[in-house]
Design a protein around this motif. Structure first.
Motif, PDB file in Angstrom:
ATOM      1  N   GLY A  93       0.809  -1.209   0.000  1.00  0.00           N
ATOM      2  CA  GLY A  93       0.000   0.000   0.000  1.00  0.00           C
ATOM      3  C   GLY A  93       0.840   1.256   0.000  1.00  0.00           C
ATOM      4  N   ALA A  94       1.948   1.243   0.738  1.00  0.00           N
ATOM      5  CA  ALA A  94       2.831   2.409   0.759  1.00  0.00           C
ATOM      6  C   ALA A  94       3.501   2.627  -0.587  1.00  0.00           C
ATOM      7  CB  ALA A  94       3.891   2.233   1.852  1.00  0.00           C
ATOM      8  N   ALA A  95       3.753   1.541  -1.327  1.00  0.00           N
ATOM      9  CA  ALA A  95       4.433   1.665  -2.609  1.00  0.00           C
ATOM     10  C   ALA A  95       3.487   1.994  -3.754  1.00  0.00           C
ATOM     11  CB  ALA A  95       5.181   0.365  -2.919  1.00  0.00           C
ATOM     12  N   SER A  96       2.266   1.465  -3.716  1.00  0.00           N
ATOM     13  CA  SER A  96       1.371   1.587  -4.862  1.00  0.00           C
ATOM     14  C   SER A  96       0.110   2.383  -4.587  1.00  0.00           C
ATOM     15  CB  SER A  96       0.980   0.182  -5.367  1.00  0.00           C
ATOM     16  OG  SER A  96       2.118  -0.542  -5.751  1.00  0.00           O
ATOM     17  N   GLY A  97      -0.249   2.588  -3.322  1.00  0.00           N
ATOM     18  CA  GLY A  97      -1.428   3.381  -3.039  1.00  0.00           C
ATOM     19  C   GLY A  97      -2.657   2.538  -2.742  1.00  0.00           C
ATOM     20  N   LEU A  98      -3.807   3.081  -3.071  1.00  0.00           N
ATOM     21  CA  LEU A  98      -5.091   2.519  -2.641  1.00  0.00           C
ATOM     22  C   LEU A  98      -5.417   1.191  -3.308  1.00  0.00           C
ATOM     23  CD1 LEU A  98      -7.521   3.256  -0.825  1.00  0.00           C
ATOM     24  CD2 LEU A  98      -8.595   4.274  -2.838  1.00  0.00           C
ATOM     25  N   ALA A  99      -4.866   0.917  -4.477  1.00  0.00           N
ATOM     26  CA  ALA A  99      -5.243  -0.277  -5.230  1.00  0.00           C
ATOM     27  C   ALA A  99      -4.915  -1.563  -4.490  1.00  0.00           C
ATOM     28  CB  ALA A  99      -4.566  -0.276  -6.594  1.00  0.00           C
ATOM     29  N   ALA A 100      -3.916  -1.540  -3.605  1.00  0.00           N
ATOM     30  CA  ALA A 100      -3.571  -2.742  -2.844  1.00  0.00           C
ATOM     31  C   ALA A 100      -4.719  -3.190  -1.953  1.00  0.00           C
ATOM     32  CB  ALA A 100      -2.327  -2.492  -1.996  1.00  0.00           C
ATOM     33  N   HIS A 101      -5.641  -2.271  -1.634  1.00  0.00           N
ATOM     34  CA  HIS A 101      -6.798  -2.616  -0.817  1.00  0.00           C
ATOM     35  C   HIS A 101      -7.763  -3.517  -1.568  1.00  0.00           C
ATOM     36  CE1 HIS A 101     -10.019  -2.254   2.094  1.00  0.00           C
ATOM     37  NE2 HIS A 101     -10.825  -1.775   1.174  1.00  0.00           N
ATOM     38  N   GLY A 102      -7.605  -3.655  -2.877  1.00  0.00           N
ATOM     39  CA  GLY A 102      -8.507  -4.499  -3.652  1.00  0.00           C
ATOM     40  C   GLY A 102      -8.511  -5.940  -3.193  1.00  0.00           C
ATOM     41  N   TYR A 103      -7.376  -6.417  -2.672  1.00  0.00           N
ATOM     42  CA  TYR A 103      -7.325  -7.790  -2.172  1.00  0.00           C
ATOM     43  C   TYR A 103      -8.291  -7.977  -1.001  1.00  0.00           C
ATOM     44  CZ  TYR A 103      -3.072  -8.400  -4.955  1.00  0.00           C
ATOM     45  OH  TYR A 103      -2.174  -8.485  -5.975  1.00  0.00           O
ATOM     46  N   GLU A 104      -8.265  -7.045  -0.076  1.00  0.00           N
ATOM     47  CA  GLU A 104      -9.120  -7.170   1.106  1.00  0.00           C
ATOM     48  C   GLU A 104     -10.576  -6.882   0.777  1.00  0.00           C
ATOM     49  OE1 GLU A 104      -7.724  -8.489   3.737  1.00  0.00           O
ATOM     50  OE2 GLU A 104      -5.934  -8.473   2.499  1.00  0.00           O
ATOM     51  N   GLN A 105     -10.819  -5.984  -0.161  1.00  0.00           N
ATOM     52  CA  GLN A 105     -12.200  -5.715  -0.546  1.00  0.00           C
ATOM     53  C   GLN A 105     -12.824  -6.928  -1.229  1.00  0.00           C
ATOM     54  OE1 GLN A 105     -13.061  -2.862  -3.732  1.00  0.00           O
ATOM     55  NE2 GLN A 105     -14.474  -1.830  -2.338  1.00  0.00           N
ATOM     56  N   MET A 147      -4.517   7.125  -5.644  1.00  0.00           N
ATOM     57  CA  MET A 147      -5.817   7.130  -4.969  1.00  0.00           C
ATOM     58  C   MET A 147      -6.893   6.425  -5.775  1.00  0.00           C
ATOM     59  SD  MET A 147      -5.640   8.344  -1.970  1.00  0.00           S
ATOM     60  CE  MET A 147      -7.387   8.539  -1.629  1.00  0.00           C
ATOM     61  N   SER A 148      -6.523   5.710  -6.830  1.00  0.00           N
ATOM     62  CA  SER A 148      -7.492   5.014  -7.682  1.00  0.00           C
ATOM     63  C   SER A 148      -7.505   3.532  -7.341  1.00  0.00           C
ATOM     64  CB  SER A 148      -7.138   5.191  -9.165  1.00  0.00           C
ATOM     65  OG  SER A 148      -7.181   6.559  -9.527  1.00  0.00           O
ATOM     66  N   LEU A 149      -8.708   3.006  -7.107  1.00  0.00           N
ATOM     67  CA  LEU A 149      -8.853   1.589  -6.829  1.00  0.00           C
ATOM     68  C   LEU A 149      -8.871   0.767  -8.112  1.00  0.00           C
ATOM     69  CD1 LEU A 149      -9.246  -0.588  -4.655  1.00  0.00           C
ATOM     70  CD2 LEU A 149     -11.714  -0.242  -4.885  1.00  0.00           C
ATOM     71  N   LEU A 150      -9.576   1.243  -9.128  1.00  0.00           N
ATOM     72  CA  LEU A 150      -9.620   0.603 -10.437  1.00  0.00           C
ATOM     73  C   LEU A 150      -8.685   1.363 -11.363  1.00  0.00           C
ATOM     74  CD1 LEU A 150     -13.456  -0.079 -10.798  1.00  0.00           C
ATOM     75  CD2 LEU A 150     -11.669  -1.664 -10.054  1.00  0.00           C
ATOM     76  N   ARG A 151      -7.645   0.679 -11.819  1.00  0.00           N
ATOM     77  CA  ARG A 151      -6.609   1.364 -12.585  1.00  0.00           C
ATOM     78  C   ARG A 151      -6.629   0.934 -14.042  1.00  0.00           C
ATOM     79  NH1 ARG A 151      -1.511   1.696  -8.316  1.00  0.00           N
ATOM     80  NH2 ARG A 151      -2.639   2.892  -6.740  1.00  0.00           N
ATOM     81  N   THR A 152      -5.634   1.388 -14.787  1.00  0.00           N
ATOM     82  CA  THR A 152      -5.594   1.216 -16.223  1.00  0.00           C
ATOM     83  C   THR A 152      -5.621  -0.252 -16.625  1.00  0.00           C
ATOM     84  OG1 THR A 152      -4.265   1.626 -18.202  1.00  0.00           O
ATOM     85  CG2 THR A 152      -3.088   1.249 -16.162  1.00  0.00           C
TER      86      THR A 152
END
Length: 292
Positions: free
Chosen positions: A79-91, A253-258
């Motif tokens: 999460g510190a390296a890539s931002g919010l998208a890492a939360h996708g695993y837990e979601q 800050m984007s959960l869904l990325r390119t």
């Protein structure tokens, strides 16, 4: 509290050792108490805790079994390296758990089985598929989950004691294995559940304290969002700037990325469709893949 030494490490002081000692004593007392409470006079008593556990310690044990050093070190680092998208695993875990409760657990209960290898033997017949899946699951656990969690936990102990040698890393690994093995082998599932309950309380309380102190240090949530893109790692790997963890992506800050995986570590197609199969395996089948 731990003091910072001249080379950027940390040195534990006597209050830290007191807290660590009290922690291990509490876990030891709970482990001995739960071991004496468990009768262990049958397979059901040893592996299923006689089926008389309350749902609160059972839920706490599931939580503590899932959350560990891999999350506090690995997932936090992602999460510190890539931002919010890492939360996708837990979601995505939310949907996997709902599928487990509504679709898979009723099948397990109606079949009268406790593990996936046992269910496959009942469904397709024969003992070979049960033995094969049990061996495969144990192998995957050793080389993927257990190895990563042991390394992360041992790395934390090594850094906390300010010991940089590899010998201390191996000592920490064997120490963690020894403590876990003693409680599991001697007390069975009852001891595992109640010691996990202690771990869960400590993890939740410690995480809340760490979260509050972290937000206070950066000036709150909005300050974190504004200052995060300017927080770059100052350590270089082998003299070369490590862009994979040193530079914050613009879409942090984007959960869904390119869609292009070469431009993002978490493309939305993989996180949406690829994650679905992983979640079904992890939450609906892997958690019951044991040697029974």
């Amino acid at each position: 509290m731990a003091e910072v030494d001249g080379v950027g490490g940390s040195r534990l002081t006597w209050p830290d050792f007191v807290v660590i000692t009290v922690y291990f004593l509490c876990v030891l007392i709970v482990g001995i108490w739960s071991s004496r409470k468990n009768k262990k006079d049958s397979i059901s008593s040893y592996f299923l805790a006689s089926r008389n556990l309350h749902w609160i310690p059972v839920g706490a044990s599931l939580f503590a079994s899932n959350i560990g050093s891999g999350h506090f070190i690995g997932l936090a680092g992602a999460g510190a390296a890539s931002g919010l998208a890492a939360h996708g695993y837990e979601q995505a875990a939310i949907y996997g758990l709902l599928m487990l409760g509504w679709l898979f657990v009723p099948v397990y209960m109606s079949s009268g089985v406790y593990t996936m290898p046992e269910y496959l033997r009942l469904r397709f017949g024969g003992q070979r598929i049960r033995v094969y899946l049990s061996c495969l699951s144990l192998t995957l656990y050793i080389f993927t989950k257990i190895a990563a969690d042991l390394y992360a936990g041992a790395l934390f102990i090594q850094l906390a004691l300010n010991k940089s040698s590899d010998e201390w890393l191996y000592i920490s690994v064997f120490f963690l294995l020894g403590v876990a093995a003693v409680f599991t082998i001697v007390g069975g599932l009852t001891t595992v559940v109640y010691t996990d309950l202690v771990q869960m309380v400590l993890m939740v309380m410690g995480s809340l304290v760490l979260m509050v102190k972290s937000f206070h240090a950066v000036g709150g949530y909005y300050s974190l969002v504004e200052r995060f893109p300017y927080a770059k790692a100052s350590i270089r790997a082998m003299g070369v700037n490590n862009k994979s963890c040193g530079e914050v992506p613009p879409d942090y800050m984007s959960l869904l990325r390119t869609l292009d995986p070469s431009k993002s570590e978490y493309p939305w197609v993989g996180m949406t469709f690829g994650m679905a199969s992983i979640q079904v395996w992890y939450w609906c089948t892997d958690q019951v893949s044991t040697v029974q």
